[in-house]
Design an enzyme around this catalytic site. Structure first.
Site, PDB file in Angstrom:
ATOM      1  N   HIS A   1      42.864  38.182  41.795  1.00  0.00           N
ATOM      2  CA  HIS A   1      42.175  36.931  41.711  1.00  0.00           C
ATOM      3  C   HIS A   1      41.190  37.143  40.230  1.00  0.00           C
ATOM      4  O   HIS A   1      40.812  36.102  39.693  1.00  0.00           O
ATOM      5  CB  HIS A   1      41.065  36.768  42.735  1.00  0.00           C
ATOM      6  N   GLY A   2      40.630  38.351  39.894  1.00  0.00           N
ATOM      7  CA  GLY A   2      39.939  38.489  38.897  1.00  0.00           C
ATOM      8  C   GLY A   2      39.722  39.901  38.654  1.00  0.00           C
ATOM      9  O   GLY A   2      39.595  40.672  39.434  1.00  0.00           O
TER      10      GLY A   2
END
Lengths: 266, 493
Positions: free
Chosen positions: B338-339
């Site tokens: 996700h990041g």
């Protein structure tokens, strides 16, 4: 091999194509004819299609410098000031930093946020005058204009309101802190400059900001820097120069604030 | 403005206003696309070339010349899939697989994680860190996972690679799912390309219903409530506990509406064009356990992680303890997907922990079902409450800029909470409250009722009412929008 085949999609497909096309045409016509539709207290917003094809190019304000100065001081007034910080949601973090300045310089402050407000709202009612009478400030800081960056024909349509707002603050010392543009505006900064004058208008648009995820509001640290720049302006360039020594600490404390509903006054 | 300028603006990439499903530009091009598509869709070659061309244009308008990265990935993995398939010896198959993984994951690692690694390296070595100016191409995480699934399926001999490059490119780049999923499997999608497209009126109606639903979720609900959430998450210490809690609930709804809204639009556009992209969300906040949540939230990613990571690690085949560890690792990496930040790793790890605890609970503490109906209802209500608030709690870490901000928020909620704020909050933020309640109310519609509502729209509502509803929806989007089009949250992943 045939590149195009004759079998057509079902009727429903074309119904929706026509619906999309019809909607696009409808919103384009409304936008190009600049039709205003008002339902109750709400004005329906424009789609911006006209502005995409025919962006307004506005002349820079050129009469601001010729406004006759009345009052003002060349030396910095070091006496304690009583601020009225009033405006739209852009002052959410400015008020926190201004609170630091007040503590540092023995000033006091009252804060009023009218969410979603614009010159249209403030200019059509006496809300500003009401709070000036209520708090009896010695200095007004107005943060307004961010909700009308892209209004069409603003220089003609809102001039009256901007003039009225300035009139409500006159003859008190004031500075109109211009909106922190995230795109070129259609003329609100020019209007403010025109009616407030160079020494009562702080052009926030010249600064660069780190924005919150909405893409518009400055982040806290960025807003603190913004207030620091305004403070320098207040001490060195404003018509009424006041002491704004930079505080060494960040208290991060929100001063008491009166909040007005995001409803228009009409 | 001269027409040449207008055409240039329409056709060129503008980083400050990328073309998204909820932008006016997309509507304009999509109408032209639909008109042309109606003439071309029956001929496979013309349809493929046309849709591919539009997909490339769509990606260019959303991400600029990073289109080239997409094209490179496309070409390399097409060739490598064939190399894996044709290799006679296992060692060559494995070699080609590793090469493909290195290429795809290497590009992803470079664009997404370089600064993260450099920052942590600088931290460990005590050096200064100067971030490199690296732009993350939109959708790279999604199309990388899609191409990985294709390559791994070929490697496992579960899929025969297509000999038609255009089909492969169509599968990878079909514009509705290109930039933010759903992550579609080749086994599911490629057969659709071989069949004659039959445009079913009901599917077209359903597609449009989904587009409208997605637009409402994204452009009305998510974009409006994000404005308040952003203010609070930017400086939670300056807001009361009550306001912080409202922002946390607000973000819980915002991220669901934002991402599921995009998925709805993608799936709806797919249906309108005669393609099925599957399902990506199934009322996740109705889940009664964290396992159930991940079967309902971002289903295509959860299934990808399960099939290509969890099962590859051994899944549940190597004992209970190993299963828990596998779950934890899978979610940890899912979080990192996700990041490039430790907060996402923490978020994923906590979900992994939650999944492991739930598996343990179901195995050793509460293996059976309640016999009494009321007992079961109360247990389900309790389970829902715990699950929902576990998810809500972790969204704080997901959304906050850093751990400090997240802790400040939690501290404010636990130490400065006063219901007296309710009335002034309603006075000032009534629209936020109304839209949040509307969003949760829509989400709370029982799954059994939903198809009936959809059928009602498809079969009973006259077209004129549908048309009026669409125009009203567009005006609502205009009323609630901020001055610039808000990006989709999952575009950054």
């Amino acid at each position: 091999m045939k590149f195009f085949k004759s079998q057509k999609p079902p009727r429903d497909y074309f119904q929706y194509v026509w619906l999309l096309l019809g909607s696009l045409i409808l919103f384009s016509v409304l936008s190009f004819t600049q039709t205003k539709i008002v339902i109750g207290n709400y004005e329906l917003k424009d789609s911006g299609i006209r502005n995409f094809f025919l962006p307004e190019v506005l002349p820079l304000a050129n009469i601001a410098d010729t406004i006759k100065k009345t009052g003002g001081n060349d030396k910095v007034d070091s006496s304690a000031q009583k601020f009225l910080l009033i405006g739209d949601s852009m002052l959410e973090f400015l008020r926190v930093r201004l609170n630091d300045y007040c503590r540092k310089n023995n000033h006091t402050m009252n804060t009023v946020i009218w969410y979603s407000s614009s010159s249209l709202w403030y200019g059509q009612c006496d809300t500003l005058k009401y709070f000036i009478n209520k708090h009896k400030p010695t200095y007004v800081l107005l943060v307004l204009g961010a909700n009308e960056l892209f209004v069409k024909n603003i220089t003609t349509e809102r001039a009256e309101y901007v003039r009225n707002i300035v009139a409500q603050m006159d003859p008190l010392p004031f500075v109109w802190i211009g909106p922190p543009n995230w795109k070129d505006d259609t003329g609100i900064n020019d209007l403010i400059l025109r009616y407030a004058g160079k020494d009562r208008y702080y052009p926030s648009k010249k600064l660069s900001f780190e924005r919150t995820k909405d893409g518009a509001h400055p982040k806290r640290e960025s807003a603190y820097n913004w207030m620091d720049s305004v403070a320098v302006y207040l001490q060195t360039e404003a018509r009424y120069k006041i002491l704004m020594a930079k505080p060494d600490t960040f208290l991060n404390k929100v001063p008491p604030t009166e909040i007005l509903k995001p409803n228009p006054p009409f | 403005m001269r027409w040449t300028n207008i055409i240039h603006n329409l056709l060129s990439y503008d980083a400050s206003s990328p073309m998204l499903f909820n932008s006016g530009q997309f509507l304009f091009f999509f109408i032209l696309f639909l008109i042309a598509y109606s003439f071309l869709y029956n001929n496979k070659l013309s349809r493929t070339l046309f849709v591919l061309g539009f997909s490339f244009f769509f990606y260019y308008k959303a991400s600029g010349w990073y289109l080239i990265v997409l094209l490179i990935t496309l070409a390399v993995d097409y060739l490598l899939a064939h190399a894996i398939y044709k290799a006679k010896q296992q060692k060559y198959r494995t070699l080609w697989l590793i090469f493909s993984l290195c290429t795809s994951l290497g590009l992803l690692a470079y664009f997404k994680y370089t600064n993260f690694f450099l920052e942590n390296w600088a931290l460990l070595s005590g050096n200064d860190f100067e971030p490199l100016d690296i732009f993350l191409p939109i959708g790279i995480s999604f199309y990388t996972f899609q191409t990985l699934s294709y390559i791994i399926d070929v490697y496992k001999r579960e899929l025969t690679p297509t000999n038609n490059f255009l089909d492969y490119a169509f599968y990878m780049c079909f514009f509705p799912h290109l930039v933010a999923g759903p992550i579609v499997r080749a086994k599911f999608f490629l057969p659709q390309l071989k069949k004659k497209i039959i445009m079913n009126p009901e599917e077209i109606q359903r597609g449009f219903f989904l587009i409208m639903q997605g637009l409402f979720k994204k452009a009305v609900l998510a974009d409006y409530i994000s404005q308040y959430n952003d203010l609070v998450f930017a400086a939670p210490g300056t807001y009361s506990g009550f306001e912080n809690l409202m922002a946390v609930y607000g973000y819980t709804l915002q991220i669901y509406c934002d991402f599921s809204g995009y998925s709805d639009m993608a799936i709806g556009i797919g249906l309108l064009l005669g393609f099925n992209l599957g399902i990506n969300f199934n009322k996740p906040y109705q889940a009664l356990s964290i396992t159930d949540f991940w079967r309902r939230w971002h289903i295509s990613l959860s299934a990808w992680l399960r099939d290509y990571l969890y099962i590859s690690l051994g899944g549940n085949r190597k004992g209970k303890v190993r299963q828990y560890i596998n779950l934890f690792i899978t979610m940890l990496l899912g979080g990192l997907w996700h990041g490039p930040s430790w907060k996402f790793v923490f978020w994923g790890g906590m979900h992994g922990l939650g999944l492991s605890i739930h598996k343990f609970w179901k195995k050793f503490v509460m293996p059976g079902e309640f016999e009494s109906k009321w007992g079961s209802k109360i247990y389900n209500l309790f389970s829902w409450f715990i699950t929902f608030h576990f998810v809500v709690f972790l969204w704080v870490f997901f959304r906050a800029n850093d751990f400090n901000t997240a802790w400040t928020m939690i501290t404010q909620i636990t130490s400065d909470f006063d219901m007296a704020y309710l009335s002034p909050f309603w006075d000032v933020r009534y629209l936020f409250v109304v839209l949040t309640l509307v969003g949760f109310a829509i989400h709370a519609i029982p799954a059994k009722l939903y198809p009936q509502m959809e059928n009602l729209y498809i079969k009973k509502v006259p077209f004129i009412i549908k048309a009026a509803a669409f125009v009203l929806l567009i005006q609502l989007c205009l009323q609630f929008r901020s001055e610039s089009v808000q990006p989709f949250i999952y575009f950054q992943f």
